[in-house]
Design a protein around this motif. Structure first.
Motif: not given
Length: 161
Positions: A31, A34-35, A38, A146
């Motif tokens: 995290s 990545y969002t 995602q 994604q």
């Protein structure tokens, strides 16, 4: 007295424990790179138990077990691919990744593989670079709608006479 970690083959009934490691690694570690969308696509909150069980049976991963708790897992396929390599988010920095990678490299040697490779997340690339892997190719892959940046990385293994 601390329990020593041990490396062993994953049991057929350990799918939920491996999923917990996978989920925590993605949501607590990846995290950073990545969002939330995602991470949710990569590691959904709900386990599709039959699919996950079939995947684990096919991969036949090794696990690191500490006092009966799975804290990490990884696999090595016949062609040298490391498909999964995850350390629980709360177990990072304790050397479990290095132990697991050493076990995979030893297994690759027994299998007489010339190299091992993996598609590696942005989060894990520094770890793999520290262990001698090189980036072969930057990739952009899709999972559950994604897009993710990662890289194919490879480690050439030593040869012996």
């Amino acid at each position: 007295m601390a329990c020593e970690p041990r490396i062993r083959q994953a049991g057929a009934d350990e799918g939920p424990a491996l999923f917990a490691v996978f989920y925590s690694a993605v949501h607590q570690v990846c995290s950073r790179d990545y969002t939330p969308a995602q991470c949710a696509a990569w590691a959904p909150a709900t386990l599709d138990a039959p699919d996950w069980h079939a995947r684990i049976l096919a991969l036949q991963p090794l696990v690191i077990d500490v006092a009966g708790e799975v804290v990490a897992f990884a696999d090595l396929q016949a062609d040298g691919q490391i498909d999964c390599f995850y350390v629980h988010g709360q177990q990072q920095g304790r050397g479990y990744g290095g132990m697991l990678l050493q076990a995979l490299i030893a297994k690759a040697s027994v299998m007489k593989l010339a190299d091992v490779y993996s598609e590696v997340s942005l989060s894990a690339q520094p770890f793999f670079l520290r262990h001698g892997f090189v980036i072969e190719q930057a990739l952009r892959v899709q999972c559950r709608g994604q897009w993710f940046d990662n890289a194919r990385m490879r480690l050439t293994l030593g040869t012996s006479c």
